[in-house]
Enzyme design. Structure first.
Site, mmCIF file in Angstrom:
data_model
loop_
_atom_site.group_PDB
_atom_site.id
_atom_site.type_symbol
_atom_site.label_atom_id
_atom_site.label_comp_id
_atom_site.label_asym_id
_atom_site.label_seq_id
_atom_site.Cartn_x
_atom_site.Cartn_y
_atom_site.Cartn_z
ATOM 1 N N SER A 242 0.848 -1.214 -0.076
ATOM 2 C CA SER A 242 -0.055 -0.001 -0.018
ATOM 3 C C SER A 242 1.013 1.144 0.060
ATOM 4 C CB SER A 242 -0.789 -0.019 1.176
ATOM 5 O OG SER A 242 -1.733 -1.198 1.414
ATOM 6 N N GLY A 280 -3.065 -0.650 -3.920
ATOM 7 C CA GLY A 280 -1.888 -0.167 -3.370
ATOM 8 C C GLY A 280 -1.326 1.328 -3.513
ATOM 9 N N GLY A 324 -8.535 1.240 -2.955
ATOM 10 C CA GLY A 324 -9.129 1.550 -1.946
ATOM 11 C C GLY A 324 -8.700 3.117 -1.408
ATOM 12 N N CYS A 405 -3.564 9.833 26.524
ATOM 13 C CA CYS A 405 -2.409 9.514 27.552
ATOM 14 C C CYS A 405 -1.618 8.728 26.878
ATOM 15 C CB CYS A 405 -2.940 9.029 28.685
ATOM 16 S SG CYS A 405 -1.895 9.071 30.292
ATOM 17 N N GLU A 406 -0.678 9.204 25.935
ATOM 18 C CA GLU A 406 0.321 8.673 25.211
ATOM 19 C C GLU A 406 1.266 9.812 24.769
ATOM 20 O OE1 GLU A 406 1.072 5.521 25.058
ATOM 21 O OE2 GLU A 406 -0.786 4.476 25.581
#
Length: 480
Positions: A242, A280, A324, A405-406
């Site tokens: 992709s 892709g 896609g 929270c990251e």
């Protein structure tokens, strides 16, 4: 203020502060006279007022145009060779019942890869040859559902799966339409997690022999499929990955699969009628991306397919593809509201060994990795613009981050945005139509955002945003 020494090499300092790079956006996105961003004539302030933020904003008109452009381009390119081509929209990129209807109304088919995606297709009224089913680990229930719906093709990923389809179809006294997914050994120029045609990964049947069997898994699968009274072998399939821009990988994969079709003809006396070359095709997330138009892709692939078939004295099989991202991606932007802002000083080292610091501004928005996991999964880069107004302020290097929270909760890693951005402003992140809502989560118990479609100055809800009641509905603990 000028360019920042912290900016990546590909990111240029903007010369026009309120311009839009058209390749990133739906064709009907523009700035109104007041500087506000609009899509299909609907301004983002009205969208935010009516639907809240964050929200995915899809241009239905643009989606339909991109879908039709792939179908027209591949039909035109392959008409002299095999009468045209079939285009399957890769539903995994973004799917809901409304999108499924758009796809079929524009003459495309739908590629699914789970029972849930089949359920969406069924609810939208799609059956039979309009559908295909992918997946490396299909359950018995999914195989049975595909047979119930009479899907046009089941893409088989392994010998074990081929045996299971034979058994299930036999128990139903049915015949399953099957294509074999092969790994042609092509290393695509993309992130390793979305490169899918090299040997060391979970997808497909290898063309190379392995173990004690002198035949390759692909050769073994062909023999099994041709011998089974419950399998109709339509042809071969591959997908090399992709977000790919270089044409050489697609061309090499096509050549290797056509060579294998020649082997099947010469060994078994059977000319398989179909060949799917996957999808892709890359899109423009940032200024470093240069996507190829559908006609250019189609003509290049048709040239390779035509010349290879002539060399093999082979009739050109019916070609299909599975775009896609290239259809859904640019049709959509995510609209966020700005919350907190802060600026930090970051150490800078130069080629001369000199030190110093430079500022990096952090702009927090009301979404994040729960609505766009791609930056943390694939180090994906995005862009952003100030959406609710124009600005004459100097551009400042910024990092757009989420509310989770990251520390890795980054929406846009590096982008120049006006220095006067403040709390309450709206930011639009383009190119979020593919693999953003589809990968969304409820991390930190945050509901997935709504999706709206805009066409002809009308904005309507096509997927409702989740509420706290939705999040708690499956929690079976008894309230105290």
């Amino acid at each position: 203020m000028g360019a920042s020494p912290l900016a990546p090499g590909w990111l240029s300092y903007p010369s026009e502060r309120n311009s839009l790079w058209v390749q990133q956006w739906a064709h009907d996105v523009e700035r109104l006279d007041n500087g506000q961003l609009s899509v299909g004539g609907v301004g983002v302030e009205k969208i935010a007022a009516d639907f809240g933020t964050p929200v995915f904003v899809v241009s239905e008109t643009d989606f339909r145009l991109r879908a039709r452009s792939f179908l027209d381009a591949f039909n035109d390119a392959f008409a002299p060779l095999c009468g045209g081509a079939d285009v399957y929209y890769a539903g995994k990129s973004f799917l809901c019942t409304e999108v499924a209807r758009w796809v079929v109304e524009e003459g495309l088919r739908l590629d699914t890869c789970s029972g849930g995606e089949l359920a969406v297709a069924e609810r939208a009224g799609l059956t039979g040859p309009q559908l295909g089913l992918h997946g490396n680990n299909k359950s018995d229930a999914e195989i049975n559902r595909a047979l119930d719906l009479g899907v046009g093709r089941i893409i088989v990923d392994s010998i074990h799966e081929l045996q299971r389809i034979h058994t299930i179809a036999g128990g139903r006294r049915a015949v399953a339409n099957v294509m074999l997914r092969l790994t042609p050994g092509v290393h695509a120029h993309t992130h390793e997690f979305i490169a899918t045609a090299h040997e060391d990964q979970k997808f497909g049947l290898s063309l190379s022999p392995g173990g004690d069997d002198p035949r390759s898994p692909a050769e073994t699968a062909v023999v099994m499929a041709l011998r089974s009274p419950h399998i109709k072998l339509l042809g071969l399939h591959c997908h090399i990955g992709s977000q790919i821009f270089e044409p050489d990988g697609f061309e090499l994969a096509a050549t290797r699969l056509l060579d294998f079709l020649g082997y099947v003809r010469d060994t078994h006396g059977v000319e398989l009628p179909e060949l799917d070359l996957g999808g892709g095709y890359g899109i423009a997330y940032t200024e470093q991306d240069e996507p190829r138009p559908p006609a250019e892709i189609a003509n290049a692939m048709a040239a390779v397919v035509g010349s290879t078939c002539r060399k093999l004295s082979m009739a050109v099989p019916r070609i299909s593809i599975e775009p896609g991202r290239a259809i859904a991606g640019p049709t959509t932007f995510t609209l966020y509201e700005v919350g907190t802002l802060k600026t930090v000083q970051v150490d800078v080292s130069t080629e001369l060994g000199e030190g110093g610091t430079a500022p990096r501004r952090y702009i927090s928005v009301d979404g994040g990795m729960s609505d766009n996991a791609r930056p943390v999964l694939y180090d994906a880069d995005y862009s952003a613009v100030l959406a609710n107004r124009a600005s004459k302020a100097e551009p400042e290097l910024s990092r757009v981050v989420g509310k989770h929270c990251e520390s890795g909760d980054i929406v846009v890693r590096d982008v120049y945005l006006p220095a006067d951005i403040c709390t309450g402003d709206l930011l639009a992140v383009p190119g979020t139509g593919a693999y953003c809502w589809a990968l969304a989560s409820n991390y930190n118990y945050i509901g997935r955002p709504p999706v709206i479609a805009v066409t002809e100055t009308c904005a309507r809800l096509i997927i409702r945003g989740e509420t706290e009641e939705d999040l708690l509905a499956r929690d079976m603990g008894a309230p105290r």
